[in-house]
Scaffold this motif. Structure first.
Motif, PDB file in Angstrom:
ATOM      1  N   LEU A  93       0.697  -1.368  -0.037  1.00 58.85           N
ATOM      2  CA  LEU A  93       0.038  -0.052  -0.045  1.00 58.85           C
ATOM      3  C   LEU A  93       0.730   1.295   0.014  1.00 58.85           C
ATOM      4  N   SER A  94       1.900   1.142   0.602  1.00 57.69           N
ATOM      5  CA  SER A  94       2.925   2.215   0.681  1.00 57.69           C
ATOM      6  C   SER A  94       3.510   2.841  -0.643  1.00 57.69           C
ATOM      7  N   ARG A  95       3.409   1.866  -1.539  1.00 56.34           N
ATOM      8  CA  ARG A  95       3.650   2.356  -3.266  1.00 56.34           C
ATOM      9  C   ARG A  95       2.462   1.954  -3.984  1.00 56.34           C
ATOM     10  N   THR A  96       1.301   2.344  -3.482  1.00 52.71           N
ATOM     11  CA  THR A  96       0.015   2.103  -4.211  1.00 52.71           C
ATOM     12  C   THR A  96      -0.505   3.446  -4.394  1.00 52.71           C
ATOM     13  N   TYR A  97      -0.988   3.976  -5.572  1.00 57.40           N
ATOM     14  CA  TYR A  97      -1.555   5.271  -5.653  1.00 57.40           C
ATOM     15  C   TYR A  97      -2.931   5.183  -6.358  1.00 57.40           C
ATOM     16  N   SER A  98      -3.906   5.760  -5.728  1.00 55.26           N
ATOM     17  CA  SER A  98      -5.193   5.857  -6.515  1.00 55.26           C
ATOM     18  C   SER A  98      -6.098   6.775  -5.993  1.00 55.26           C
ATOM     19  N   GLU A  99      -6.789   7.562  -6.777  1.00 56.61           N
ATOM     20  CA  GLU A  99      -7.706   8.636  -6.233  1.00 56.61           C
ATOM     21  C   GLU A  99      -9.273   8.362  -6.351  1.00 56.61           C
ATOM     22  N   GLU A 100      -9.398   6.882  -6.955  1.00 61.18           N
ATOM     23  CA  GLU A 100     -10.744   6.456  -7.150  1.00 61.18           C
ATOM     24  C   GLU A 100     -10.961   5.244  -6.086  1.00 61.18           C
ATOM     25  N   ILE A 101      -9.993   4.488  -5.864  1.00 60.53           N
ATOM     26  CA  ILE A 101     -10.249   3.355  -4.922  1.00 60.53           C
ATOM     27  C   ILE A 101      -9.697   3.483  -3.556  1.00 60.53           C
ATOM     28  N   PRO A 102     -10.351   3.478  -2.737  1.00 61.90           N
ATOM     29  CA  PRO A 102      -9.981   3.943  -1.304  1.00 61.90           C
ATOM     30  C   PRO A 102      -8.641   2.916  -0.543  1.00 61.90           C
ATOM     31  N   GLN A 103      -8.167   3.225   0.445  1.00 58.41           N
ATOM     32  CA  GLN A 103      -7.132   2.547   0.793  1.00 58.41           C
ATOM     33  C   GLN A 103      -7.819   1.216   1.475  1.00 58.41           C
ATOM     34  N   VAL A 104      -8.853   1.228   2.098  1.00 59.62           N
ATOM     35  CA  VAL A 104      -9.394   0.136   2.794  1.00 59.62           C
ATOM     36  C   VAL A 104     -10.078  -0.784   1.637  1.00 59.62           C
ATOM     37  N   LYS A 105     -10.413  -0.537   0.699  1.00 61.43           N
ATOM     38  CA  LYS A 105     -10.864  -1.515  -0.542  1.00 61.43           C
ATOM     39  C   LYS A 105      -9.601  -2.188  -1.127  1.00 61.43           C
ATOM     40  N   LEU A 106      -8.710  -1.517  -1.521  1.00 67.15           N
ATOM     41  CA  LEU A 106      -7.334  -2.056  -1.945  1.00 67.15           C
ATOM     42  C   LEU A 106      -6.695  -2.989  -1.000  1.00 67.15           C
ATOM     43  N   LYS A 107      -6.731  -2.602   0.353  1.00 68.47           N
ATOM     44  CA  LYS A 107      -6.049  -3.561   1.587  1.00 68.47           C
ATOM     45  C   LYS A 107      -7.000  -4.844   1.441  1.00 68.47           C
ATOM     46  N   GLU A 108      -8.332  -4.504   1.471  1.00 61.64           N
ATOM     47  CA  GLU A 108      -8.929  -5.938   1.308  1.00 61.64           C
ATOM     48  C   GLU A 108      -8.681  -6.748  -0.090  1.00 61.64           C
ATOM     49  N   ILE A 109      -8.554  -6.133  -1.209  1.00 59.98           N
ATOM     50  CA  ILE A 109      -8.328  -6.852  -2.269  1.00 59.98           C
ATOM     51  C   ILE A 109      -6.927  -7.560  -2.249  1.00 59.98           C
ATOM     52  N   TYR A 110      -5.841  -6.590  -1.811  1.00 56.79           N
ATOM     53  CA  TYR A 110      -4.335  -7.561  -1.415  1.00 56.79           C
ATOM     54  C   TYR A 110      -4.557  -8.755  -0.486  1.00 56.79           C
ATOM     55  N   ASN A 111      -5.297  -8.394   0.502  1.00 53.16           N
ATOM     56  CA  ASN A 111      -5.599  -9.535   1.689  1.00 53.16           C
ATOM     57  C   ASN A 111      -6.096 -10.795   0.891  1.00 53.16           C
ATOM     58  N   ASN A 112      -6.880 -10.559   0.043  1.00 58.41           N
ATOM     59  CA  ASN A 112      -7.715 -11.429  -0.633  1.00 58.41           C
ATOM     60  C   ASN A 112      -6.733 -12.447  -1.525  1.00 58.41           C
ATOM     61  N   LEU A 113      -6.027 -11.728  -2.285  1.00 58.00           N
ATOM     62  CA  LEU A 113      -4.879 -12.226  -3.124  1.00 58.00           C
ATOM     63  C   LEU A 113      -3.924 -12.968  -2.568  1.00 58.00           C
ATOM     64  N   PHE A 114      -3.415 -12.371  -1.208  1.00 57.73           N
ATOM     65  CA  PHE A 114      -2.495 -13.079  -0.357  1.00 57.73           C
ATOM     66  C   PHE A 114      -2.989 -14.427   0.181  1.00 57.73           C
ATOM     67  N   GLU A 115      -4.326 -14.389   0.395  1.00 59.37           N
ATOM     68  CA  GLU A 115      -4.820 -15.762   0.933  1.00 59.37           C
ATOM     69  C   GLU A 115      -5.338 -16.573  -0.185  1.00 59.37           C
ATOM     70  N   LEU A 116      -5.215 -16.148  -1.604  1.00 60.00           N
ATOM     71  CA  LEU A 116      -5.795 -16.921  -2.687  1.00 60.00           C
ATOM     72  C   LEU A 116      -5.232 -18.224  -2.714  1.00 60.00           C
ATOM     73  N   ASP A 117      -3.992 -18.452  -2.879  1.00 59.21           N
ATOM     74  CA  ASP A 117      -3.072 -19.623  -3.001  1.00 59.21           C
ATOM     75  C   ASP A 117      -1.772 -19.459  -2.766  1.00 59.21           C
ATOM     76  N   PRO A 118      -0.853 -20.704  -2.638  1.00 58.42           N
ATOM     77  CA  PRO A 118       0.447 -20.270  -2.365  1.00 58.42           C
ATOM     78  C   PRO A 118       1.468 -19.669  -3.197  1.00 58.42           C
ATOM     79  N   ILE A 119       0.951 -19.664  -4.664  1.00 60.49           N
ATOM     80  CA  ILE A 119       1.714 -19.021  -5.554  1.00 60.49           C
ATOM     81  C   ILE A 119       1.500 -17.358  -5.473  1.00 60.49           C
TER      82      ILE A 119
END
Length: 566
Positions: free
Chosen positions: A197-223
């Motif tokens: 998130l410290s290297r993520t830039y967005s004026e349309e998607i809030p931090q809380v939403k992108l944090k949720e997306i990144y967390n979902n991807l982190f838990e998606l699978d080992p790769i």
């Protein structure tokens, strides 16, 4: 004119013992060897003497680039006589530097990027004539203020260049913007998602939403977890990557710009999800940094050496993979390289066979082909797979009222013609008749037939779900990827597809497609786990050890992390 060939002087401090009239007559090869040695020893006084007494500077520029010597490049560019010898291929040499040579240097990754940027700016400032590609490269390495200053120095107006509208300046919008999260405390060992998130830039998607997306991807699978962990580690080590979310952006990862761009329009798409787009581009970043080669899981320097060996030894036999495998067992690196390609080819067929199964194409005829370029071409020529790519392009990239024959590549227009003639054209009509093309065939009507009648009919006939359609669209996109030549010695130009198919595994899993479609990638998952995961885990383990020591205040710091201690 007399040209003197002498053995290069081993100690450059004696260089000036040769009077200038004599030195000027040394051959260009000798002068280049002397210049290379001067650059290697950082003897800039000796280099200046060579430059003052030379007429051809092409090889000098190459030597300075090969050493990543900013001062040497600056000295050469300051010689008016040298400017005529600065060409496009010198800029290309700099752009490819990190892939070919980085591991032989002791500098940090960030230092290499910084020096590359400085060299590119110097070359562009001095290059006799600039073109549109030079301006795009300049935009990659210079901030907006620097870009404008260099244009002013060169007395050029970028908007007057043909193709100006194609330049991508969107990232300048974020030059003075702050990322979604500012880290505090020990940022090197911060939470992995917070690092991203410290290297993520967005004026349309809030931090809380992108944090949720990144967390979902982190838990998606080992790769995907491995890829995000690796990205976070690189950020912790100082990588200034920007992950930019903006409306209308074409999704891509750029090594030159060091950015990942994601179109926010995918946020509310239930099939082509923004999660899948993000992990696809992070996958390219992962492979690029792990192997210094964004489209093939082999180190670029090793690949170059192997191709040189192959061309030298096998020459006209070099395209025959089985001839090579049968005759190079004694040359272990080359043998292992081709074994790995063979391993990949066997596993990469499965998603293609799955697509063929869905479209009811007999895949048995594909089994006689070994290399992907062959069996993919067979599938392309004997199915309607390209219609799914055309449909995807008009859904996500092109306007539906755009002239099809102007926006589609020729290969796709040909595919559409072939499908039309196969399924719709009058059987007694000679399709190669000039009258047929001039009087009977209307491209717009053909497009309407394909997109509004034939494709919906086939979707219904085959009973395709929305996620199966998406799977076919992404396979069609993969099949139609243009090859990328990795080496001047290379005749195997299809390597871009290697990683393009691997990154589609995590992408399609994030899109939520059916399990049987995901299972078709099982061989590629094994390939990744065998060749990529151990390399990533070695770096991640060192990073985690550093952070564990930091947390425990023991500071048994791995040598490569000494620069992180402040």
């Amino acid at each position: 004119m007399l040209s003197v060939n002498v053995k290069p002087i081993s100690n450059l401090k004696y260089l000036t013992q040769y009077p200038e009239p004599i030195f000027k007559n040394f051959s260009e090869n000798v002068k280049n060897e002397l210049a290379t040695e001067a650059i290697k020893q950082k003897d800039y006084q000796g280099l200046e003497y060579i430059l003052k007494n030379s007429d051809d500077f092409n090889l000098f520029i190459y030597s300075a680039i090969a050493a990543l010597d900013v001062k040497a490049v600056e000295m050469i560019c300051n010689f008016d006589a040298a400017k005529k010898d600065i060409h496009d291929w010198h800029l290309e040499k700099v752009l490819s530097f990190s892939i070919e040579h980085e591991e032989s240097f002791k500098f940090s990754y960030e230092k290499i990027k910084q020096d590359k940027s400085e060299i590119l700016k110097l070359l562009i400032k001095a290059k006799p004539t600039l073109n549109i590609q030079d301006l795009q490269i300049l935009s990659y390495v210079a901030n907006k203020k620097e870009f404008e200053e260099i244009c002013k120095l060169r007395e050029i107006d970028p908007s007057n260049f043909k193709g100006y509208e194609t330049l991508d300046f969107a990232h300048y919008h974020f030059d003075d913007k702050v990322p979604l999260l500012k880290l505090s405390g020990n940022e090197y060992c911060a939470d992995l998602i917070e690092l991203i998130l410290s290297r993520t830039y967005s004026e349309e998607i809030p931090q809380v939403k992108l944090k949720e997306i990144y967390n979902n991807l982190f838990e998606l699978d080992p790769i995907s977890k491995e890829m995000l962990s690796y990205l976070a580690m690189q950020i912790a080590k100082g990588d200034s990557i920007k992950i930019i979310f903006e409306n209308g952006a074409i999704p891509f990862y750029s090594l030159a710009q060091n950015i990942i761009k994601i179109d926010t329009k995918f946020l509310n798409n239930p099939i082509f999800t923004i999660d899948s787009v993000i992990i696809h581009e992070i996958g390219h970043y992962y492979y690029d940094h792990l192997f210094k080669n964004e489209a093939l899981p082999f180190d670029r320097a090793q690949l170059e050496n192997i191709y040189q060996y192959k061309e030298k030894i096998f020459k006209e036999k070099s395209n025959d993979i089985f001839y090579i495998l049968d005759n190079i067992i004694e040359y272990t690196p080359l043998f292992e390289f081709y074994q790995r390609i063979k391993d990949y080819e066997n596993k990469a067929k499965k998603p293609i066979y799955k697509a063929a199964e869905i479209l009811k194409v007999d895949a048995r005829f594909m089994e006689k082909y070994v290399l992907s370029e062959d069996y993919l071409e067979y599938f392309k020529q004997n199915s309607i797979i390209d219609l799914f790519l055309i449909n995807s392009l008009f859904n996500y990239k092109f306007e539906h009222n755009a002239p099809l024959d102007e926006v589609l590549p020729d290969s796709l227009v040909k595919s559409l013609l072939d499908i039309y003639f196969e399924y719709s054209a009058p059987k007694d009509q000679c399709i190669y008749s000039n009258n047929f093309f001039a009087e009977e065939l209307n491209i717009k009507e053909m497009e309407k037939w394909a997109m509004e009648n034939f494709l919906p009919h086939m979707v219904n006939e085959l009973g395709l779900s929305s996620t199966q359609i998406h799977f076919l669209e992404r396979i069609a996109d993969y099949i139609n990827r243009k090859p990328f030549q990795y080496s001047e010695y290379s005749q195997d130009n299809d390597f871009e597809k290697y990683v393009e198919l691997i990154v589609r595994y995590s992408e399609l899993k994030a899109a939520g497609i059916e399990q049987d479609l995901i299972d078709s990638f099982s061989g590629l998952v094994e390939f990744h786990n065998k060749y990529a995961t151990p390399k990533a885990e070695a770096e991640l383990s060192e990073y985690h050890l550093y952070c564990e020591n930091f947390s425990n205040n023991t500071f048994t710091t791995p040598s490569s992390y000494e620069e992180l201690i402040i």
